[in-house]
Design a protein around this motif. Structure first.
Motif, short mmCIF file in Angstrom:
data_model
loop_
_atom_site.label_atom_id
_atom_site.label_comp_id
_atom_site.label_asym_id
_atom_site.label_seq_id
_atom_site.Cartn_x
_atom_site.Cartn_y
_atom_site.Cartn_z
N ALA A 157 0.18 -9.05 2.29
CA ALA A 157 1.03 -8.57 3.58
C ALA A 157 0.89 -9.29 4.78
N GLY A 158 -0.12 -10.35 4.71
CA GLY A 158 -0.60 -10.99 5.76
C GLY A 158 -1.67 -10.29 6.79
N GLU A 159 -2.01 -9.07 6.34
CA GLU A 159 -3.15 -8.37 6.97
C GLU A 159 -4.55 -8.93 7.05
N ALA A 160 -5.25 -8.95 8.24
CA ALA A 160 -6.49 -9.72 8.03
C ALA A 160 -7.45 -8.82 7.22
N ARG A 161 -8.11 -9.45 6.17
CA ARG A 161 -8.79 -8.82 5.39
C ARG A 161 -10.33 -9.78 4.98
N LYS A 266 -4.66 8.23 -5.33
CA LYS A 266 -4.59 6.82 -5.46
C LYS A 266 -3.88 6.33 -6.77
N ILE A 267 -3.98 7.09 -7.70
CA ILE A 267 -3.11 6.45 -8.85
C ILE A 267 -1.63 6.59 -8.81
N CYS A 268 -1.26 7.93 -8.33
CA CYS A 268 0.25 8.09 -8.25
C CYS A 268 0.64 7.25 -7.15
N ALA A 269 0.32 7.06 -5.92
CA ALA A 269 0.72 6.05 -4.93
C ALA A 269 0.71 4.67 -5.52
N ALA A 270 -0.28 4.27 -6.13
CA ALA A 270 -0.17 2.94 -6.79
C ALA A 270 1.23 2.80 -7.75
N ASP A 271 1.11 3.54 -8.63
CA ASP A 271 2.07 3.78 -9.62
C ASP A 271 3.60 3.57 -8.93
N ALA A 272 3.43 4.68 -7.90
CA ALA A 272 4.88 4.94 -7.16
C ALA A 272 5.28 3.48 -6.41
N ALA A 273 4.23 2.73 -6.26
CA ALA A 273 4.55 1.56 -5.15
C ALA A 273 5.00 0.69 -6.23
N GLY A 274 4.88 0.39 -7.09
CA GLY A 274 5.43 -0.54 -8.19
C GLY A 274 6.83 -0.04 -8.34
N VAL A 275 7.09 0.86 -8.73
CA VAL A 275 8.51 1.52 -8.92
C VAL A 275 9.30 1.09 -7.53
N ALA A 276 8.90 1.50 -6.42
CA ALA A 276 9.50 1.55 -5.04
C ALA A 276 9.78 0.15 -4.90
N ALA A 277 8.89 -0.70 -5.06
CA ALA A 277 9.03 -2.07 -4.83
C ALA A 277 10.34 -2.72 -5.57
N SER A 278 10.34 -2.59 -6.75
CA SER A 278 11.07 -2.98 -7.84
C SER A 278 12.53 -2.30 -7.57
N VAL A 279 12.56 -1.06 -7.43
CA VAL A 279 14.17 -0.20 -7.21
C VAL A 279 14.71 -0.77 -5.93
N SER A 280 13.89 -0.98 -4.83
CA SER A 280 14.36 -1.06 -3.49
C SER A 280 14.83 -2.53 -3.51
N HIS A 281 14.04 -3.38 -4.11
CA HIS A 281 14.71 -4.96 -4.11
C HIS A 281 15.92 -4.74 -4.84
N GLY A 288 17.31 -8.54 -0.01
CA GLY A 288 16.33 -7.79 0.13
C GLY A 288 14.95 -8.84 0.22
N PHE A 289 15.18 -10.00 -0.28
CA PHE A 289 14.32 -11.19 -0.55
C PHE A 289 14.26 -11.81 0.73
N THR A 290 15.37 -11.94 1.78
CA THR A 290 15.10 -12.71 2.92
C THR A 290 14.28 -12.34 3.69
N LEU A 295 12.85 -5.22 4.61
CA LEU A 295 12.30 -4.51 3.56
C LEU A 295 11.00 -5.25 3.04
N HIS A 296 10.82 -6.56 3.10
CA HIS A 296 9.60 -7.28 2.61
C HIS A 296 8.57 -6.90 3.60
#
Length: 344
Positions: A157-161, A266-281, A288-290, A295-296
């Motif tokens: 995401a471009g966040e400092a780590r 953490k497991i539920c959020a991580a699993d839901a994150a993959g579905v959310a990104a896929s479905v929303s795009h 959605g890719f611009t 969205l990105h």
């Protein structure tokens, strides 16, 4: 109190944080004005006792606040600062001033010569004044200015780590714990990332729903097509699951961090994150890719946050290990009670 926190943080972020500012932060800018506003409203000290300048809120009170920070992709370590001060408050210590962050990697050594070693994946490390880091069974507070080197890195995401290196640095504070400090910071980080991930999922759900109702194809909004409705229902289901598990984890950690509930969140959020990104795009199609469309901003954070402070695979293996070691006779009681005994 929770409603007050939720309304306050939403009003501040809606008024003072734009998508352009989030993108600018990915280029290295730090929104000092936004940080000052959050400080003025007492957000960093929300979990601190009143005699230390806080409001003595509980973790349950700030769950919605952290979800909202994820929803708006707040580009600064406000939740890290808030939880770092909470960990100190639990030990009866006063809060830290300024921008604070923490990381769970245990690569530091404390001896007579000071603190040496490295701390990797420090959220917003280059912008922090202080960091809370593990060193065996001790938490050490280190000034980032005492680091011998800062290796600047970012997540997807471009966040400092960043990775900070120390060579005989003098700690600001050293807090001795009963167990491993890295474990405490890992659970803390997993808890807040599950809430931030939930917030980002809520944002992409809103964006996808609005777009599906506005985008017309074959004479009607695409949201009226059964295939799109099915995908939107799946996304809403995942968002609800992530939020419910997150709320439970915060509620059950009000007194002490509840490992199994945090693991589930953490497991539920991580699993839901993959579905959310896929479905929303998928619902948005090419737009959605611009880079111009927002969205990105959320989906890149979903891809990043779901792996920070332990991926779904890590937490699944950890939970599975506990279940197996607790024995068959403890399986159903553990499911009913929402927790399993830790392996000896």
């Amino acid at each position: 109190m929770r409603e007050l926190f939720d309304n306050t943080i939403r009003a501040i972020l809606a008024d003072q944080l734009s998508p352009e500012q989030v993108i600018a932060a990915e280029g290295g800018e730090f929104s000092r004005a936004l940080w000052n506003s959050l400080e003025e409203n007492g957000v960093p000290l929300a979990l601190v006792a009143e005699d230390h300048g806080g409001v003595a809120a509980s973790l349950t009170d700030v769950c919605g606040l952290i979800i909202t920070c994820g929803e708006f992709s707040a580009p600064l370590p406000i939740v890290e600062t808030m939880l770092a001060n909470y960990l100190l408050a639990r030990k009866g210590l006063p809060p830290l001033n300024g921008v604070v962050s923490f990381a769970a990697g245990d690569e530091l050594v404390v001896n007579a010569g000071g603190v040496s070693g490295s701390v990797a994946n420090v959220p917003w490390g280059r912008h922090a004044d202080l960091i809370l880091a593990p060193a065996g069974q001790s938490l050490v507070v280190l000034a980032t200015g005492s680091a011998s080197r800062c290796e600047e890195m970012t997540n997807t995401a471009g966040e400092a780590r960043d990775t900070l290196f120390f060579d005989g640095a003098t700690p600001e504070q050293t807090i001795v714990l009963d167990g491993l400090a890295s474990e405490l910071l890992l659970l803390t980080g997993a808890l807040i990332r599950s809430a931030q991930t939930t917030g980002a999922i809520m944002r992409v759900l809103t964006l996808a729903k609005d777009y599906a109702n506005e985008r017309v194809q074959f004479g009607k909004p695409i949201g009226r097509f059964q295939a799109v409705q099915h995908q939107m229902a799946l996304l809403a289901e995942q968002a609800a699951m992530a939020k419910a598990s997150c709320e439970v984890a915060f509620a059950r950690s009000a007194m002490e961090f509840h490992e199994d509930s945090i693991t589930a969140a953490k497991i539920c959020a991580a699993d839901a994150a993959g579905v959310a990104a896929s479905v929303s795009h998928g619902v948005h199609g090419a737009i959605g890719f611009t880079h111009e469309y927002t969205l990105h901003i959320s989906t890149r954070r979903l891809w990043s946050w779901r792996s920070e402070f332990g991926s779904a695979t890590y937490w699944c293996r950890r939970l599975g290990d506990k279940v197996c070691k607790s024995g068959a006779e403890q399986f159903w009681p553990g499911v009913v009670e929402g927790g399993f005994p830790s392996p000896v």
